[in-house]
Design an enzyme around this catalytic site. Structure first.
Site, PDB file in Angstrom:
ATOM      1  N   HIS A 195      -9.952   1.317   4.138  1.00 52.86           N
ATOM      2  CA  HIS A 195      -8.465   1.286   5.694  1.00 52.86           C
ATOM      3  C   HIS A 195      -9.002   2.614   6.047  1.00 52.86           C
ATOM      4  O   HIS A 195      -9.253   3.554   5.917  1.00 52.86           O
ATOM      5  CB  HIS A 195      -7.168   2.197   4.271  1.00 52.86           C
ATOM      6  CG  HIS A 195      -6.025   2.114   4.560  1.00 52.86           C
ATOM      7  ND1 HIS A 195      -5.718   3.217   5.507  1.00 52.86           N
ATOM      8  CD2 HIS A 195      -5.151   1.101   4.601  1.00 52.86           C
ATOM      9  CE1 HIS A 195      -4.527   2.797   6.582  1.00 52.86           C
ATOM     10  NE2 HIS A 195      -3.755   1.340   5.736  1.00 52.86           N
TER      11      HIS A 195
ATOM     12  N   ASN B  45       0.979  -1.472  -0.244  1.00 51.54           N
ATOM     13  CA  ASN B  45       0.136   0.218  -0.075  1.00 51.54           C
ATOM     14  C   ASN B  45       0.530   0.846   0.127  1.00 51.54           C
ATOM     15  O   ASN B  45       1.452   1.460   1.466  1.00 51.54           O
ATOM     16  CB  ASN B  45      -0.948   0.074   1.196  1.00 51.54           C
ATOM     17  CG  ASN B  45      -1.767   1.097   1.466  1.00 51.54           C
ATOM     18  OD1 ASN B  45      -1.867   2.196   0.196  1.00 51.54           O
ATOM     19  ND2 ASN B  45      -2.478   1.690   2.323  1.00 51.54           N
TER      20      ASN B  45
ATOM     21  N   GLY C  38       1.380   2.608  10.246  1.00 48.30           N
ATOM     22  CA  GLY C  38       2.694   3.405  10.266  1.00 48.30           C
ATOM     23  C   GLY C  38       3.458   4.289  11.769  1.00 48.30           C
ATOM     24  O   GLY C  38       4.259   5.166  12.046  1.00 48.30           O
TER      25      GLY C  38
HETATM   26  C1  PEP Z   1      -0.657   0.069   5.627  1.00 48.28           C
HETATM   27  O1  PEP Z   1      -0.936   1.519   5.695  1.00 48.28           O
HETATM   28  O2  PEP Z   1      -1.667  -0.381   5.204  1.00 48.28           O
HETATM   29  C2  PEP Z   1      -0.176  -0.269   6.638  1.00 48.28           C
HETATM   30  C3  PEP Z   1      -0.130  -0.988   7.031  1.00 48.28           C
HETATM   31  O3  PEP Z   1       0.587   1.058   7.115  1.00 48.28           O
HETATM   32  P1  PEP Z   1       2.436   0.793   7.971  1.00 48.28           P
HETATM   33  O4  PEP Z   1       3.162  -0.934   6.932  1.00 48.28           O
HETATM   34  O5  PEP Z   1       3.299   1.392   7.500  1.00 48.28           O
HETATM   35  O6  PEP Z   1       1.904   0.380   9.174  1.00 48.28           O
END
Ligand code: PEP
Length: 247
Positions: free
Chosen positions: A92, A9, A170
């Site tokens: 999301h 993603n 994140g």
């Molecule tokens: C996401 O954006 O779906 C996600 C899991 O981000 P990250 O891996 O950066 O936590």
């Protein structure tokens, strides 16, 4: 036996030049599992062209719940298919939180995407307050139930569910393998109450600060069938390492 699936993603990141460099590095190796790269709408044709004929599919990060028509700024499922996109992330947590997407809207988008022939990756997950309040399983069950009620099991079986605890996205904080497995097992049990055979075939991905260093341990859990990868997917080498962990 469910084949592992790892989806990138990219969120609102990328440029034609940066994407080209990423694709060159990514295509230099063969991904050892099924992969999808979900990019901003405007870059989907670039990705579809570069990945045509490979085992890596292209996905969008959102889709309209409506059929084509007078809906300024929206993008219909048919248009995504038209430019070579086969998957789409729906619901999301960033869209639920920042765009007010409700469980019902997520279910409507999932229904539309599936009816048009796209494979949805439906995201569910609790906030930190909900986890701390002991409501994780209840929140996730409500989110899954909305999709099941509207779409049945078929849309999820054709695509995937992504369990993404909001507090792990994140943030660098990852759910422990045991925490993730508990929720994944609960999701599968919920689907099994509708259709046990379909539940056994449905892929449930984990997302939330998955990195090369923690991917293998997460993917080794019996109900974790791969991952949805945000930040770490922006570096082709890291994404390939995570895919290798899903072998
Ligand atoms: C996401 O954006 O779906 C996600 C899991 O981000 P990250 O891996 O950066 O936590």
């Amino acid at each position: 036996m469910r084949r592992k699936l790892v989806a990138a993603n990219w969120k609102m990141n990328g440029s034609r030049a940066a994407n080209a460099a990423w694709l060159t590095e990514f295509r230099a190796q063969r991904s050892p599992c099924e992969t999808v790269v979900c990019a901003p709408f405007v870059y989907l044709p670039q990705l579809a062209e570069a990945l045509a004929g490979s085992e890596t599919a292209v996905g969008a990060q959102d889709v309209s719940e409506r059929e084509p028509g007078a809906f300024t700024g929206d993008v219909a499922a048919e248009m995504l298919l038209d430019v070579g996109c086969r998957w789409v992330i729906i619901g999301h947590s960033e869209r639920r939180a920042l765009h007010g997407e409700s469980d019902e809207l997520v279910a409507a988008k999932t229904a539309r995407a599936h009816a048009a022939g796209l494979r949805p990756i439906v995201c569910v997950g609790e906030t930190l307050a909900e986890r701390d309040g002991g409501h994780t399983l209840q929140v996730v069950a409500r989110q899954v139930a909305a999709v099941l009620a509207r779409c049945g099991v078929a849309a999820l079986e054709a695509g995937a569910i992504a369990y993404e605890p909001v507090w792990a996205i994140g943030t660098g904080r990852t759910a422990t393998p045991a925490q993730a497995q508990q929720v994944h097992a609960a999701i599968r049990a919920q689907i099994a109450r509708v259709d046990a055979a379909a539940a056994a075939r449905t892929r449930i991905l984990y997302g939330g600060s998955v990195k090369p260093a923690n991917a293998a341990e997460l993917f080794a859990q019996p109900d974790i069938d791969g991952g949805l990868i945000g930040g770490a997917s922006l570096i082709a080498r890291d994404f390939l390492t995570i895919c290798a962990a899903a072998r």
